[in-house]
Structures are given as C-alpha cells and as structure tokens.
Scaffold this motif. Structure first.
Motif, short mmCIF file in Angstrom:
data_model
loop_
_atom_site.label_atom_id
_atom_site.label_comp_id
_atom_site.label_asym_id
_atom_site.label_seq_id
_atom_site.Cartn_x
_atom_site.Cartn_y
_atom_site.Cartn_z
N GLU A 33 59.95 26.05 27.22
CA GLU A 33 58.72 26.34 26.48
C GLU A 33 57.54 26.59 27.39
OE1 GLU A 33 59.81 23.11 22.97
OE2 GLU A 33 58.24 22.72 24.41
N ARG A 34 57.62 26.11 28.64
CA ARG A 34 56.49 26.28 29.54
C ARG A 34 56.50 27.70 30.08
NH1 ARG A 34 57.93 23.18 33.92
NH2 ARG A 34 55.84 22.94 34.76
N ARG A 35 55.32 28.23 30.28
CA ARG A 35 55.24 29.60 30.79
C ARG A 35 55.42 29.60 32.29
NH1 ARG A 35 51.04 33.33 27.99
NH2 ARG A 35 52.19 34.77 29.27
N GLN A 36 56.30 30.45 32.74
CA GLN A 36 56.56 30.52 34.17
C GLN A 36 55.68 31.62 34.74
OE1 GLN A 36 58.88 28.25 35.45
NE2 GLN A 36 58.90 27.50 33.35
N ALA A 37 54.43 31.29 34.95
CA ALA A 37 53.50 32.30 35.45
C ALA A 37 52.47 31.63 36.34
CB ALA A 37 52.80 32.98 34.27
N ASP A 38 51.80 32.46 37.16
CA ASP A 38 50.71 31.96 37.99
C ASP A 38 49.42 31.98 37.17
OD1 ASP A 38 52.42 31.67 40.03
OD2 ASP A 38 51.90 33.52 41.04
N PHE A 39 48.40 31.39 37.73
CA PHE A 39 47.12 31.36 37.03
C PHE A 39 46.12 32.26 37.75
CE2 PHE A 39 49.04 27.20 36.14
CZ PHE A 39 49.00 27.22 34.76
N TYR A 40 45.37 33.00 36.99
CA TYR A 40 44.31 33.81 37.58
C TYR A 40 43.15 33.89 36.62
CZ TYR A 40 41.65 37.57 39.58
OH TYR A 40 40.63 38.31 40.11
#
Lengths: 152, 121
Positions: B70-77
């Motif tokens: 369920e967690r998003r596998q992405a970086d933050f920007y």
C-alpha cells in the motif's frame, strides 16, 4: 456499536424499526462521520502498510512519520497484530500564522491477522526515519529444510 | 541547467510530501513528512527564488513476495517560491522521525515594524 440506546415504549413499531435499520445501514457509508466512534475497532485512521514474505520471515512495513517511539503500541493477541498509537500535532497551537496545515495528527490503529506460519514469540520491531518495520520470523517447522539422504 | 544528479533523480517517480508551514518569531518553519528518507539522502537547494527539497527514499531490495503493498514506492520532491523577505543565507534544516524541518529566517527588513506616531502641537 458497543452500546445501543434503550428506546422506551411498550409497543414494537415495525415501521420505526425499519427506519432505524435504514439509518444504521446508511451510517455505514457515511465516511465523513466522527472518526473516533466508527469502525470495527473504533478507529478509522489506519496507516498504509506493506506486508512481505521472504523465505524465513514476514516483514510488515508501515509509514509513521512524526510519531514518537513511546507513542507506538505494538501487541499480538491470538495471532492478531495490532499497531496503534498517537501522533502529536506538529504545529504549535496559538503560534504564528499558519500557511499550510497538511500534516495529520491524532490516534491511529491497524490490525492484521498473522499467517499461522509466523511465530509471535520472536517478533521484533524497529522504528527508523519514521518507518516502522516489524519482523516476524517463521516457525521452525514451516521453514524449508535441506534434508540430506545418505545412500549406502 | 540540470546536473547529473538531478537527471538521475528524475528517473524515479516523485510525490509531493505532506507539508505544514507556520510563521513564528521572525521565521518561517516548514515541516515536511519524508518517511524512510535518510539524513544524507535529503537535498535542499535554493536557486534564484526557488527552494527545492528532494528526498530520496531508501527502498530495500530483497528476495520477497508482497502479500500486500500500500505504501508508495517513490521519492519526495517539493519546491517553494521564496519572496524577498526571506534571508537566503540563513536556512537551517534538520530531520527527526522522518520529518524534515526547514527554518527560513526573515530578513530584518521583512519583519513587521512598529512606527511610533508623534503628536505635533
């Protein structure tokens, strides 16, 4: 719904009963209702989690940014893992001007039925950079074993 | 001009981190939630009037099967526009519990000033 209000009156009114039932069913779809009093486990706020299975363990990963370690309550009862806790508000109350307030705060709870293969006695958990990782090793008897057969 | 690092980061999907901003005692404080980002993987830069915050998420690679994800596998920007009242040379940042706190100090000239009024007889 732990406590149902006692309705006075001697006669049973079937129409009123049906209306009551309709209200109760409608309230199930009312997602905007007060979060502290709805839901099976009294909390509707649950953190997102990943559950992974490796050869010898289960891994539960959960994003809990801004939550203190002491505010997380992790428990296992009857093979059900419960992660619950409280997140304190980030902005100081009565402080200066607020431009954005997107960070959620409050109580949260999430329960997870564990597979039978998981051994609840060997649970370990770690909180790092706002990510909670719970490790549940599998029971010895379900792990794949290498059996060597000696041929004579 | 995009540097090599930026190009490298662009390949990964990014999401906007959840953010709260409050102004208090001559400073503007930004709180950004970056769960799973190590201290060394946060990069903050100011280019002209733009404050850029990038958080690279450490996604462990392991031999596993997801039972659910369920967690998003992405970086933050995230990027913010700074106005002239912000002192570019006094920007502080710290991380704790997956939350990044960026403190922007206001310039002396940007702080509210009380002007006393004299009465002329």
């Amino acid at each position: 719904m732990a406590i149902t209000r006692w309705r006075r009156g001697g006669l049973v009114d079937p129409i009123a009963e049906m209306e009551q039932l309709q209200r109760e069913i409608n309230s199930l779809f009312d997602f905007n209702s007060d979060e502290s009093v709805t839901g099976l486990f009294d909390r509707s706020t649950a953190p997102a989690m990943d559950v992974e299975e490796t050869i010898d363990e289960f891994l539960v990963t959960c994003d809990l940014p801004g939550v203190d370690q002491k505010d997380i309550d992790l428990s296992i009862a009857n093979n059900i893992l419960t992660i619950k806790g409280h997140k304190n508000p980030r902005l100081s109350k009565g402080g200066g001007r607020v431009y954005r307030d997107e960070i959620w705060s409050g109580d949260f709870q999430r329960t997870l039925s564990l597979p039978n293969a998981a051994d609840p006695d060997k649970i370990s958990a770690e909180l790092r950079n706002g990510v909670l990782t719970v490790r549940l090793p599998k029971r010895e008897e379900v792990k794949p074993k290498q059996i060597t057969v000696s041929v004579k | 001009m995009a540097t090599t690092k930026e190009l490298e980061n662009k390949r990964r999907p990014t999401v906007l981190p959840v953010c709260s901003i409050q102004e208090e005692d001559g400073k503007v404080v930004l709180f950004l939630e970056l769960p799973g980002v190590e201290k060394g993987d946060v990069s903050i830069s100011v280019e002209n009037d733009e404050l850029k915050i990038h958080g690279k998420r450490n996604i462990p690679v392991r031999e596993s099967k997801y039972l659910f994800r369920e967690r998003r596998q992405a970086d933050f920007y995230s990027s913010f526009t700074l106005d002239d009242t912000i002192d570019r040379d006094r920007i502080e940042a710290e991380t704790s519990q997956g939350t990044l706190t960026v403190t922007l100090h206001l310039k002396e000239s940007g702080k509210p000033k009380q002007i006393s009024v004299r009465e002329v007889k």
